[in-house]
Design a protein around this motif. Sequence first.
Motif, PDB file in Angstrom:
ATOM      1  N   LYS A   1       0.847  -1.186   0.000  1.00  0.00           N
ATOM      2  CA  LYS A   1       0.000   0.000   0.000  1.00  0.00           C
ATOM      3  C   LYS A   1       0.889   1.245   0.000  1.00  0.00           C
ATOM      4  CE  LYS A   1      -1.943  -0.925   3.859  1.00  0.00           C
ATOM      5  NZ  LYS A   1      -2.722  -0.886   5.095  1.00  0.00           N
ATOM      6  N   ILE A   2       0.449   2.278  -0.707  1.00  0.00           N
ATOM      7  CA  ILE A   2       1.154   3.556  -0.644  1.00  0.00           C
ATOM      8  C   ILE A   2       0.926   4.113   0.753  1.00  0.00           C
ATOM      9  CG2 ILE A   2       1.312   5.899  -1.542  1.00  0.00           C
ATOM     10  CD1 ILE A   2       0.167   4.755  -4.203  1.00  0.00           C
ATOM     11  N   LYS A   3       2.013   4.400   1.448  1.00  0.00           N
ATOM     12  CA  LYS A   3       1.901   4.876   2.826  1.00  0.00           C
ATOM     13  C   LYS A   3       1.902   6.397   2.870  1.00  0.00           C
ATOM     14  CE  LYS A   3       4.034   4.107   7.369  1.00  0.00           C
ATOM     15  NZ  LYS A   3       3.792   5.400   7.883  1.00  0.00           N
ATOM     16  N   ASP A   4       2.945   7.019   2.293  1.00  0.00           N
ATOM     17  CA  ASP A   4       3.000   8.480   2.285  1.00  0.00           C
ATOM     18  C   ASP A   4       4.048   8.983   1.312  1.00  0.00           C
ATOM     19  OD1 ASP A   4       5.478   8.167   3.579  1.00  0.00           O
ATOM     20  OD2 ASP A   4       4.692   8.661   5.537  1.00  0.00           O
ATOM     21  N   MET A   5       4.003  10.300   1.106  1.00  0.00           N
ATOM     22  CA  MET A   5       5.004  10.994   0.306  1.00  0.00           C
ATOM     23  C   MET A   5       5.291  12.309   1.015  1.00  0.00           C
ATOM     24  SD  MET A   5       4.894  12.223  -3.618  1.00  0.00           S
ATOM     25  CE  MET A   5       6.100  11.251  -4.474  1.00  0.00           C
ATOM     26  N   VAL A   6       6.556  12.554   1.301  1.00  0.00           N
ATOM     27  CA  VAL A   6       6.934  13.762   2.026  1.00  0.00           C
ATOM     28  C   VAL A   6       8.162  14.392   1.378  1.00  0.00           C
ATOM     29  CG1 VAL A   6       5.972  13.023   4.242  1.00  0.00           C
ATOM     30  CG2 VAL A   6       8.330  12.470   3.686  1.00  0.00           C
ATOM     31  N   LEU A   7       8.363  15.651   1.691  1.00  0.00           N
ATOM     32  CA  LEU A   7       9.546  16.382   1.247  1.00  0.00           C
ATOM     33  C   LEU A   7      10.427  16.595   2.464  1.00  0.00           C
ATOM     34  CD1 LEU A   7      11.023  18.009  -0.940  1.00  0.00           C
ATOM     35  CD2 LEU A   7       9.637  19.971  -0.279  1.00  0.00           C
ATOM     36  N   VAL A   8      11.650  16.054   2.422  1.00  0.00           N
ATOM     37  CA  VAL A   8      12.588  16.154   3.539  1.00  0.00           C
ATOM     38  C   VAL A   8      13.979  16.450   2.988  1.00  0.00           C
ATOM     39  CG1 VAL A   8      13.647  14.955   5.494  1.00  0.00           C
ATOM     40  CG2 VAL A   8      11.277  14.461   4.883  1.00  0.00           C
ATOM     41  N   ASN A   9      14.597  17.506   3.494  1.00  0.00           N
ATOM     42  CA  ASN A   9      15.995  17.801   3.154  1.00  0.00           C
ATOM     43  C   ASN A   9      16.321  17.692   1.663  1.00  0.00           C
ATOM     44  OD1 ASN A   9      16.526  18.246   5.859  1.00  0.00           O
ATOM     45  ND2 ASN A   9      17.084  16.118   6.195  1.00  0.00           N
ATOM     46  N   GLN A  10      15.603  18.395   0.852  1.00  0.00           N
ATOM     47  CA  GLN A  10      15.857  18.472  -0.585  1.00  0.00           C
ATOM     48  C   GLN A  10      15.625  17.170  -1.343  1.00  0.00           C
ATOM     49  OE1 GLN A  10      16.504  21.457  -2.115  1.00  0.00           O
ATOM     50  NE2 GLN A  10      16.111  22.259  -0.077  1.00  0.00           N
ATOM     51  N   GLU A  11      14.758  16.316  -0.797  1.00  0.00           N
ATOM     52  CA  GLU A  11      14.411  15.108  -1.528  1.00  0.00           C
ATOM     53  C   GLU A  11      12.976  14.715  -1.240  1.00  0.00           C
ATOM     54  OE1 GLU A  11      17.176  12.106  -0.295  1.00  0.00           O
ATOM     55  OE2 GLU A  11      16.216  11.833   1.633  1.00  0.00           O
ATOM     56  N   TYR A  12      12.382  14.084  -2.229  1.00  0.00           N
ATOM     57  CA  TYR A  12      11.065  13.503  -2.053  1.00  0.00           C
ATOM     58  C   TYR A  12      11.285  12.104  -1.488  1.00  0.00           C
ATOM     59  CZ  TYR A  12       9.468  17.106  -5.299  1.00  0.00           C
ATOM     60  OH  TYR A  12       9.192  18.286  -5.912  1.00  0.00           O
ATOM     61  N   ARG A  13      10.450  11.731  -0.539  1.00  0.00           N
ATOM     62  CA  ARG A  13      10.484  10.372   0.001  1.00  0.00           C
ATOM     63  C   ARG A  13       9.086   9.790  -0.109  1.00  0.00           C
ATOM     64  NH1 ARG A  13      14.065  11.192   5.548  1.00  0.00           N
ATOM     65  NH2 ARG A  13      15.856  12.120   4.475  1.00  0.00           N
ATOM     66  N   PHE A  14       8.978   8.667  -0.773  1.00  0.00           N
ATOM     67  CA  PHE A  14       7.682   8.035  -0.862  1.00  0.00           C
ATOM     68  C   PHE A  14       7.800   6.604  -0.360  1.00  0.00           C
ATOM     69  CE2 PHE A  14       9.717   8.580  -4.916  1.00  0.00           C
ATOM     70  CZ  PHE A  14       9.700   7.339  -5.524  1.00  0.00           C
ATOM     71  N   SER A  15       6.844   6.245   0.517  1.00  0.00           N
ATOM     72  CA  SER A  15       6.910   4.982   1.237  1.00  0.00           C
ATOM     73  C   SER A  15       5.753   4.064   0.893  1.00  0.00           C
ATOM     74  CB  SER A  15       6.885   5.242   2.740  1.00  0.00           C
ATOM     75  OG  SER A  15       7.958   6.061   3.126  1.00  0.00           O
ATOM     76  N   PHE A  16       6.032   2.788   0.992  1.00  0.00           N
ATOM     77  CA  PHE A  16       5.044   1.750   0.748  1.00  0.00           C
ATOM     78  C   PHE A  16       5.073   0.776   1.913  1.00  0.00           C
ATOM     79  CE2 PHE A  16       6.500   3.396  -3.245  1.00  0.00           C
ATOM     80  CZ  PHE A  16       5.354   3.516  -3.999  1.00  0.00           C
ATOM     81  N   GLU A  17       3.897   0.358   2.348  1.00  0.00           N
ATOM     82  CA  GLU A  17       3.786  -0.613   3.432  1.00  0.00           C
ATOM     83  C   GLU A  17       3.518  -1.980   2.829  1.00  0.00           C
ATOM     84  OE1 GLU A  17       1.591  -1.090   7.731  1.00  0.00           O
ATOM     85  OE2 GLU A  17       0.978   0.505   6.381  1.00  0.00           O
ATOM     86  N   MET A  18       4.441  -2.890   3.063  1.00  0.00           N
ATOM     87  CA  MET A  18       4.353  -4.234   2.492  1.00  0.00           C
ATOM     88  C   MET A  18       3.241  -5.030   3.151  1.00  0.00           C
ATOM     89  SD  MET A  18       6.880  -4.152   0.328  1.00  0.00           S
ATOM     90  CE  MET A  18       7.438  -5.781  -0.056  1.00  0.00           C
ATOM     91  N   GLU A  19       2.582  -5.857   2.359  1.00  0.00           N
ATOM     92  CA  GLU A  19       1.559  -6.758   2.887  1.00  0.00           C
ATOM     93  C   GLU A  19       2.232  -7.825   3.731  1.00  0.00           C
ATOM     94  OE1 GLU A  19      -1.768  -6.393   2.392  1.00  0.00           O
ATOM     95  OE2 GLU A  19      -1.372  -4.563   1.258  1.00  0.00           O
ATOM     96  N   LYS A  20       1.615  -8.164   4.841  1.00  0.00           N
ATOM     97  CA  LYS A  20       2.200  -9.187   5.719  1.00  0.00           C
ATOM     98  C   LYS A  20       1.611 -10.541   5.423  1.00  0.00           C
ATOM     99  CE  LYS A  20       3.359  -6.090   9.416  1.00  0.00           C
ATOM    100  NZ  LYS A  20       3.259  -5.752  10.790  1.00  0.00           N
TER     101      LYS A  20
END
Length: 82
Positions: free
Chosen positions: A63-82
């Motif tokens: 699942k797409i968890k989030d997308m944030v801007l931190v210290n001059q970079e985009y970070r986008f996270s995904f939560e793996m299915e268990k």
Amino acid sequence: MTDLDKEIEEKIYDILKKYHKDKDYNLNYLITDDIVTFFLSINEGNLVTMEDLYKISGILNAKIKDMVLVNQEYRFSFEMEK
């Protein structure tokens, strides 16, 4: 899990490479517990589209968890299915 399977890395790389100006782009990510976070420099000037985030989500079976801007970079996270 410390690294993604090479085949999965290649599929995600193929999606993200269009967002980089450098020809020698390396896929940059971090796996912590069940979260995979990808990093994209803001200097590239391109934000990953929702369509491509959904493609990555499908490849990872996550699942797409989030997308944030931190210290001059985009970070986008995904939560793996268990």
